[in-house]
Design an enzyme around this catalytic site. Structure first.
Site, short mmCIF file in Angstrom:
data_model
loop_
_atom_site.label_atom_id
_atom_site.label_comp_id
_atom_site.label_asym_id
_atom_site.label_seq_id
_atom_site.Cartn_x
_atom_site.Cartn_y
_atom_site.Cartn_z
CB ALA A 4 -0.91 -0.15 1.15
CE LYS A 5 5.87 0.41 -3.10
NZ LYS A 5 5.14 -0.99 -3.30
NE ARG A 6 -3.12 3.53 1.85
CZ ARG A 6 -3.31 3.11 0.77
NH1 ARG A 6 -2.47 2.84 -0.09
NH2 ARG A 6 -4.58 2.74 0.59
#
Lengths: 273, 273
Positions: free
Chosen positions: A98-100
């Site tokens: 998700a690369k949050r």
């Protein structure tokens, strides 16, 4: 509920004789014959890929972007894929790619979304915003944070590889103090295997999630040669080369064959460990 | 459909005499009296805040984390908030504060999620993965990309402010070549106004999205003094200080009052421009 530790994850790899993580990036335009190009089709596609590749893999990585692109029914589909994986393959380490990452109170909400509202074991996180963007994810017992170190794409040259002490080294060095080898991994791309040696000097034991084998062209042998570290703590991801191995109705058999081919290559090395 | 350009956005600011962007970070635990703590309540809360603050602002910034934390109904709610804003306040520049960014084919999916499946005018993007993580967002005509430069949080010290030529400078310098002042902005935190001067040396004209006024403690006067640039191209965001101005049933009146207070402070400077 089954929580993964460093040791249970390592044991799973040894038992399975595989480091393979199967990446689910379901592009509606690439769905094979017989699968409808809507959220229901995406769900069918993902579950059939999971069933076909589970015997050869220890982990699934679900790419949230492909679900968000489908609208609200896509997020529902993401939930169902997560539930399906947990119910049918509880031994598989389930990653939300998700690369949050945001300021503290916002990162806490993202953590709640993926660890509480859904039941992912791990989430990928971007380090640009520093400690308070990462620490809220590390507060969840039994959950893992996978921080971007050196990514597999061309754009890694722009900032990560920049400087005398390159940014990716600073990130891995610094972030490794914020968690433990029981809740923290790093992304290290297969497309630059020569850098894996340097990464292993900084974190000899931590798990590395290694994307870029397959369509992106990373060399598995070079990855294993340079990335093994002291513990062999690796998750090696392939996405498109597996899930789009065939565009025909028998796509799941082809996906299984490609997953098997990769895991067999890994096995040859694993038996010597 | 109304697309924003540098000039239309500047005109909107001049007409409204306000740089204010109202940030929607709806935490279920902080919702005021009379609002149910579920996605429907979140929708009601957001729409009432938008109605109350619209006269004093030119932009809304929707924080995706708070919607994702609500599960699938949260993503549906995010869609409805986006639709509501576009229908009722088409002159407001609508930002998805999503901090996305991944390899090219994945960033393209995120762009599709926010620009096609939904109709946001802009999305915030993290720069760690470099050019191919940002360029797919810039391919959408009439849409904007807001790249993290120097963020407002404590963790900005970890990497962004690191080095002789600090990372945030490299990022702003380099990324400014990838788009134009008609489709690219930078996030520059209000909590470090002294750095806004340096940022204006690098990008004297580009719009800056400035968070951190309000709860995070950034000083509006200092921001205006240092951040104005040649064009006065600013969006100044306040979230919690406006939306949680009161926990009582009359929260929207208090939100309006706080938005009015901030915009009046801006107006005093804007009339001199």
């Amino acid at each position: 509920m089954f929580d993964f530790t460093f040791n249970t994850l390592k044991k799973s790899i040894k038992d399975k004789q595989s480091w393979l993580c199967v990446g689910l990036d379901p592009d509606p335009e690439k769905l094979p014959a017989g699968i409808s190009r809507d959220p229901e089709g995406v769900f069918q596609f993902c579950t059939r890929i999971m069933e076909a590749t589970a015997p050869h893999s220890v982990s699934f990585k679900v790419n949230t972007a492909f679900f968000e692109a489908l609208g609200p029914d896509g997020w529902e589909c993401l939930n169902r894929v997560c539930e399906f994986s947990k119910k049918n393959f509880p031994g598989h380490f389930l990653i939300a790619d998700a690369k949050r990452g945001d300021i503290g109170n916002t990162s806490a909400m993202y953590a709640r979304a993926f660890f509480t509202a859904m039941n992912f074991d791990a989430i990928t996180v971007a380090p640009y915003m520093g400690s308070d963007s990462i620490l809220p994810f590390l507060k969840f017992n039994g959950k893992w944070v996978i921080v971007l170190g050196l990514t597999s794409n061309e754009g890694a040259n722009d900032f990560q590889l920049n400087g005398k002490e390159p940014l990716y080294e600073k990130v891995i060095q610094r972030v490794s103090d914020w968690g433990t080898k029981n809740n923290l991994m790093f992304v290290a791309g297969a497309t630059r295997p020569e850098y894996l040696k340097r990464i292993r000097e900084i974190v000899p034991d931590h798990f590395l999630l290694i994307p870029g084998v397959g369509t992106q062209g990373g060399d598995l042998k070079q990855v294993l040669k340079n990335g093994m570290g002291r513990e062999g703590a690796l998750l090696i991801n392939a996405s498109r080369s597996i899930i789009y191995a065939s565009a025909e109705k028998d796509f799941s058999a082809h996906a299984a064959a490609e997953a098997h081919r990769l895991s067999a290559e890994m096995k040859a090395v694993l038996t010597e460990l």
